[in-house]
Design a protein around this motif. Structure first.
Motif, mmCIF file in Angstrom:
data_model
loop_
_atom_site.group_PDB
_atom_site.id
_atom_site.type_symbol
_atom_site.label_atom_id
_atom_site.label_comp_id
_atom_site.label_asym_id
_atom_site.label_seq_id
_atom_site.Cartn_x
_atom_site.Cartn_y
_atom_site.Cartn_z
ATOM 1 N N SER A 56 0.813 -1.206 0.000
ATOM 2 C CA SER A 56 0.000 0.000 0.000
ATOM 3 C C SER A 56 0.858 1.273 0.000
ATOM 4 N N LYS A 57 2.110 1.172 0.474
ATOM 5 C CA LYS A 57 2.997 2.326 0.484
ATOM 6 C C LYS A 57 3.386 2.747 -0.937
ATOM 7 N N TYR A 58 3.273 1.815 -1.881
ATOM 8 C CA TYR A 58 3.705 2.081 -3.258
ATOM 9 C C TYR A 58 2.533 2.339 -4.208
ATOM 10 N N GLU A 59 1.317 2.247 -3.715
ATOM 11 C CA GLU A 59 0.155 2.464 -4.577
ATOM 12 C C GLU A 59 -0.060 3.960 -4.796
ATOM 13 N N GLY A 60 -0.464 4.310 -6.012
ATOM 14 C CA GLY A 60 -0.743 5.708 -6.336
ATOM 15 C C GLY A 60 0.512 6.523 -6.516
#
Length: 322
Positions: free
Chosen positions: A318-322
């Motif tokens: 989730s840290k790398y999403e978006g």
């Protein structure tokens, strides 16, 4: 073989022999001439006061009444043993973050002097021994010495402790049991008197350490191992389960040779992958080690540990999403 090594070998031969040893046998085992054997025997007898009896004709031996009490004086080691000892000293002093350097300095200088005598004055190339610390934490040298003194002197110890997980600061009074070096860092295993239980303390989180006059209580070694050595790594305790991890064929070349736990079980699978079973108590350190292998490792059991790994991976992604 130089003279130091011949004297050491001669002493070992005579100490272990029940019957007189001939000069011919000594020539063969020491790899030297008859005259050299006589000179070494004379030096061992007259210079080092070894209890040698007999002669070259009937053979020589140690006097049975004195042989059990005779030892070579001082630090008498072969050059290979001295090299290994000095290399180990360098390993300890460098991996310890400097806290052991001053304590071991006298030993290092003595070994270097003996090596110089062995090698006709040639300097020992210390730079040939290289130690690269990995995630070593800073230690207070005074604290480290106080902890070691309490452990070896069997005295109680009082100190401030700031837990890394909660950052809570508490005052502890403990009976030190042993000091443990694990993954380039030091830990104190101790009996905590206020909590009435065994605890492990990271020495780098200890402050204001003070040795007490009161004697430490001793916990049986088997209980220490059962409580502190039964689980996985330094976050140990009574094992609550056994984790099963399957590694890819590529990672298997490393994992199959690694020591994760004293009771681990491993086997190659038919497709070249490697299955490792490890007892664990608290899962945190085990999960860190497994996730270190990324896609080359998969926890297959128990399901609860597998779900924890899935959650950690999802949070990381989730840290790398978006």
């Amino acid at each position: 073989m130089d003279r130091y090594e011949r004297i050491l070998s001669l002493h070992r031969i005579l100490s272990s022999s029940r019957y007189p040893v001939t000069v011919a046998r000594l020539q063969d085992e020491l790899g030297c001439s008859r005259a050299t054997v006589y000179r070494d025997v004379a030096f061992l007898r007259d210079g080092l006061m070894a209890p040698i009896v007999g002669d070259g004709e009937s053979g020589i031996r140690y006097d049975t009444e004195d042989s059990g009490r005779f030892e070579l004086p001082g630090l008498w080691l072969s050059s290979e043993e001295l090299h290994a000892l000095l290399a180990a000293q360098q390993l300890l002093s460098r991996s310890g973050g400097g806290v052991l350097s001053s304590a071991l300095a006298p030993l290092q200088s003595r070994i270097e002097k003996l090596l110089s005598e062995h090698s006709s004055g040639d300097a020992w190339p210390v730079e040939r021994v290289r130690v690269i610390p990995h995630r070593t934490r800073r230690l207070d040298e005074h604290v480290f010495r106080s902890v070691c003194s309490a452990v070896l002197g069997r005295k109680r110890l009082a100190f401030d402790y700031r837990a890394r997980s909660t950052d809570e600061k508490t005052r502890r009074t403990v009976s030190p049991q042993r000091i443990t070096h694990y993954r380039d860092n030091w830990y104190l295993d101790a009996w905590d008197h206020e909590r009435e239980g065994l605890r492990s303390f990271s020495v780098d989180r200890i402050a204001q350490a003070r040795g007490l006059d009161e004697a430490a209580i001793d916990v049986d070694e088997s209980e220490l191992d059962r409580h502190l050595g039964g689980g996985y790594g330094i976050f140990s305790g009574t094992p609550k389960g056994v984790a099963t991890i399957v590694f890819s064929a590529k990672a298997a070349r490393w994992v199959a040779d690694e020591h994760w736990h004293s009771q681990q079980q491993g086997r190659y699978l038919a497709d070249g992958r490697y299955e490792l079973k490890v007892p664990y108590s608290a899962p945190r350190e085990l999960l860190m080690d497994v996730l270190h292998y990324g896609s080359d490792a998969e926890i297959t059991a128990p399901q609860s540990l597998r779900e924890q790994a899935r959650t950690l991976l999802s949070l990381a992604l989730s840290k790398y999403e978006g």
